[in-house]
Design an enzyme around this catalytic site. Structure first.
Site, short mmCIF file in Angstrom:
data_model
loop_
_atom_site.label_atom_id
_atom_site.label_comp_id
_atom_site.label_asym_id
_atom_site.label_seq_id
_atom_site.Cartn_x
_atom_site.Cartn_y
_atom_site.Cartn_z
N ASP A 87 0.71 -1.15 0.10
CA ASP A 87 -0.02 0.01 -0.02
C ASP A 87 0.88 1.26 0.17
O ASP A 87 2.19 1.13 0.28
CB ASP A 87 -0.92 -0.09 1.15
CG ASP A 87 -0.34 0.05 2.47
OD1 ASP A 87 0.80 -0.52 2.52
OD2 ASP A 87 -0.98 1.09 3.42
N GLU A 157 0.29 -0.64 5.91
CA GLU A 157 1.35 -0.19 6.49
C GLU A 157 1.01 1.30 6.94
O GLU A 157 1.16 1.85 7.85
CB GLU A 157 2.63 -0.53 6.04
CG GLU A 157 3.89 -0.20 6.90
CD GLU A 157 4.31 1.04 7.03
OE1 GLU A 157 4.91 1.46 8.18
OE2 GLU A 157 3.78 2.05 6.35
N GLU A 158 0.61 1.80 5.82
CA GLU A 158 0.50 3.41 5.74
C GLU A 158 -0.79 3.88 6.55
O GLU A 158 -0.97 5.03 6.77
CB GLU A 158 0.57 3.82 4.23
CG GLU A 158 1.70 3.65 3.56
CD GLU A 158 2.95 4.46 4.06
OE1 GLU A 158 2.76 4.77 5.15
OE2 GLU A 158 3.85 4.33 3.39
N HIS A 217 -20.99 35.68 13.47
CA HIS A 217 -20.53 36.96 12.70
C HIS A 217 -19.50 37.71 13.57
O HIS A 217 -19.54 37.63 14.70
CB HIS A 217 -21.86 38.14 12.60
CG HIS A 217 -21.26 39.09 11.77
ND1 HIS A 217 -20.36 40.14 12.25
CD2 HIS A 217 -21.60 39.45 10.27
CE1 HIS A 217 -20.15 41.08 11.28
NE2 HIS A 217 -20.92 40.62 10.16
N ARG A 332 6.20 11.48 17.79
CA ARG A 332 7.33 10.46 17.59
C ARG A 332 7.94 10.01 18.91
O ARG A 332 8.39 10.83 19.61
CB ARG A 332 8.18 10.87 16.66
CG ARG A 332 7.68 11.27 15.29
CD ARG A 332 7.63 10.06 14.62
NE ARG A 332 6.73 10.41 13.15
CZ ARG A 332 6.45 9.62 12.32
NH1 ARG A 332 6.65 8.23 12.39
NH2 ARG A 332 5.60 10.11 11.31
N SER A 403 8.77 5.49 11.46
CA SER A 403 8.22 4.52 12.36
C SER A 403 7.66 3.28 11.54
O SER A 403 7.17 3.62 10.56
CB SER A 403 6.88 4.89 13.07
OG SER A 403 7.35 6.04 13.74
N HIS A 431 5.99 9.98 1.05
CA HIS A 431 4.79 10.91 1.36
C HIS A 431 4.71 12.16 0.99
O HIS A 431 4.01 12.85 1.45
CB HIS A 431 5.03 10.72 2.96
CG HIS A 431 4.85 9.80 3.76
ND1 HIS A 431 4.21 9.42 5.02
CD2 HIS A 431 5.19 8.35 3.32
CE1 HIS A 431 4.35 8.07 5.41
NE2 HIS A 431 4.96 7.37 4.47
N1 BES Z 1 8.56 3.27 5.41
C1 BES Z 1 7.99 4.10 6.38
C2 BES Z 1 8.89 4.60 7.65
C3 BES Z 1 10.23 4.93 7.68
C4 BES Z 1 10.57 6.13 6.49
C5 BES Z 1 11.10 4.54 8.11
C6 BES Z 1 11.75 6.41 6.49
C7 BES Z 1 12.20 5.00 8.37
C8 BES Z 1 12.63 5.99 7.05
C9 BES Z 1 6.73 3.67 6.65
O1 BES Z 1 5.90 3.34 5.37
C10 BES Z 1 5.76 4.93 7.19
O2 BES Z 1 5.81 6.03 6.55
N2 BES Z 1 5.34 4.75 8.51
C11 BES Z 1 4.52 5.72 8.97
C12 BES Z 1 3.83 5.27 10.41
C13 BES Z 1 2.70 4.36 10.02
C14 BES Z 1 2.04 3.77 11.38
C15 BES Z 1 1.49 5.12 9.36
C16 BES Z 1 5.51 7.00 9.42
O3 BES Z 1 6.43 6.73 9.88
O4 BES Z 1 4.82 8.12 9.55
MN MN Z 2 7.06 1.99 4.37
MN MN Z 3 5.23 5.22 4.69
#
Ligand code: BES
Ligand code: MN
Ligand code: MN
Length: 463
Positions: A87, A157-158, A217, A332, A403, A431
């Site tokens: 995804d 995952e996303e 207003h 985070r 993450s 992203h």
């Molecule tokens: N692949 C990423 C995580 C990532 C990006 C790790 C760059 C290290 C370096 C993963 O697909 C992702 O985007 N994870 C999300 C968290 C998830 C719970 C939506 C994130 O890190 O925002």
């Molecule tokens: Mn990823």
């Molecule tokens: Mn991602």
């Protein structure tokens, strides 16, 4: 032939197949793409079969399916479990893309003289997990596969991997392996290959602040009732102090502090602050006092507004005192912060600091723990050896700010430390508009993965 020659001979097809996968807009967050997400799962299953698995299946979950495939060459041989996700993130804002997000094109850039493939999901994570499918194909074709392989490629995952937890719990026997291998992270650069040994956790929530029961207003009522957007901004601003410390009571209680030796080592990774600033077009970096940029991203927790809205945002000016204000907030996390506890602390604090003139609602979304990967395992040593052989360089261990919540799940439920062998770059714009993945990263990654298999098998025997 060798793996290297097989990859070179087949690289146009390896790229074509990835292009086909990238054409499927498998956006898990948006219900409009539901069928496309399922289509991507079917594509992955077909390609696993074509690449040589004994058996592949689409495992239904309460959400999007998990694609599972395996090849067992010898029950006594070591088993490598590959995890990835098919995804992708939503592509918007569409107008900021130089080419359509689901019409992949290969273009050269300064950083990628051999080309980079531009498309949503190219680096996160289609281009990365697909390296495993092609490394697997190459090893079978060259009769070099000496480990059993299990693929588990998910589609949520996303959006927080909500159904993966149960799947892993329920299928522990099926997923039994000696190591988990994941390519869903970045490396410092092709000149400075690295292995990720830490990821941050996440607590994500949404807040709603309500003032009057309807929009008013802003002249008739302005000054006489609380404006929820003004109030929300003030509340959010108060969540950091002048040193950029987070002010939520108890927020840092479980945070692991590191000694100066560890911090020194972390800061030895090649990192150029001037370069960093130039690429992002910022005059100064910004963050918690007393920590370097590497530390702020790798070992310190954060609180960020991801989106904020309310009132009138259309053309021209409309004089309105809005009834509601909203924000999406992510934190985070680092070891040993617990995401549900942090969300609870946030909610408690946020309600306490709200003036009596407004009502506050806090809705938690997904979350997950941080993860730290030990560097003394066979898996880590196999990654080091593979990088040494593929790049002629020693792998640098790094802690990344993103993450992957299932990393900690694998540690807890399967008792396995995942090896985070990613080949993306921080500049890949994951992203973000114009996401891309270097062709050289893709091909080098395939080679390194095949070498990981070789070294993992060898090191397992020496044990
Ligand atoms: N692949 C990423 C995580 C990532 C990006 C790790 C760059 C290290 C370096 C993963 O697909 C992702 O985007 N994870 C999300 C968290 C998830 C719970 C939506 C994130 O890190 O925002
Ligand atoms: Mn990823
Ligand atoms: Mn991602």
């Amino acid at each position: 032939m060798s793996i290297q020659r097989y990859i070179a001979a087949n690289s146009p097809r390896f790229l074509d197949e990835l292009v086909d996968l990238l054409k499927i807009p498998s956006v898990s967050a948006d219900p409009a793409y539901k069928e496309e997400v399922v289509k991507a799962a079917e594509f992955v299953k077909e390609k696993l079969i074509a690449s040589g698995v004994d058996h592949a299946e689409i495992c239904a979950t309460a959400g999007f399916p998990i694609v599972y495939g395996e090849k067992i060459i010898d029950p006594a041989a070591p088993t490598i479990l590959i995890y990835g996700h098919y995804d992708v993130q939503p592509a918007d804002p569409l107008e900021l893309w130089d080419s359509p997000p689901f019409e992949p094109v290969i273009r050269n850039t300064d950083l990628h003289p051999e080309g980079a493939i531009f498309a949503r999901g190219s680096a996160d994570d289609k281009g990365q997990f697909y390296m495993h499918v092609k490394a697997f194909e190459a090893m079978i074709a060259e009769d070099l596969l000496q480990c059993n392989v299990k693929f588990m490629i998910e589609g949520e995952e996303e959006v927080g991997s909500e159904n993966l937890d149960l799947f892993v719990q329920k299928n522990q026997e099926k997923l039994k392996a000696d190591v988990v291998l994941i390519s869903d992270t970045s490396m410092i650069s092709l000149e400075h290959p690295s292995v990720t040994v830490g990821l941050r956790g996440l607590a994500y929530l949404q807040v709603e602040v309500t003032g009057p029961n309807k929009d008013l207003h802003s002249g008739t009522f302005g000054g006489s009732v609380a404006n929820p957007i003004n109030v929300l901004c003030k509340m959010i601003a108060s969540l950091h102090d002048e040193n950029h410390h987070i002010t939520i009571p108890g927020f840092y209680d479980q945070v692991q502090e590191y000694d100066s030796e560890y911090r020194k080592q972390l800061n030895q990774a090649p990192f150029n602050e001037e370069d960093f600033k130039r690429k992002l077009d910022v005059k100064e970096t910004y963050g918690e006092k007393g920590y370097s940029t590497i530390e702020r991203v790798g070992i310190r927790p954060t609180l960020d507004v991801n989106g904020i809205w309310g009132g009138y945002i259309g053309q021209g000016a409309k004089t309105v005192l809005p009834s509601k204000a909203h924000a999406k907030i992510s934190m985070r996390l680092v070891p040993d912060q617990e995401h549900k506890e942090i969300a609870r602390l946030f909610e408690q604090h946020f309600k306490r600091i709200a003036p009596p003139a407004v009502k506050v609602k806090v809705v938690p979304h997904h979350g997950g723990p941080a993860a730290v990967i030990p560097t003394d395992s066979i898996g880590y040593r196999a990654a080091e050896a593979a990088i040494q052989e593929a790049f002629g360089k020693k792998a640098i261990p790094t802690r990344e700010g993103g993450s992957i919540p299932i990393t900690a799940l694998f540690q807890k439920v399967l008792g396995l430390d995942p090896i985070l062998l990613g080949f993306g770059l921080d500049t890949d714009a994951i992203h973000s508009p114009n996401e891309h993945y270097g062709v050289a990263n893709y091909l080098k990654g395939i080679e390194t993965i095949a070498l990981f298999f070789k070294h993992f098998n060898q090191l397992s025997k020496e044990k």
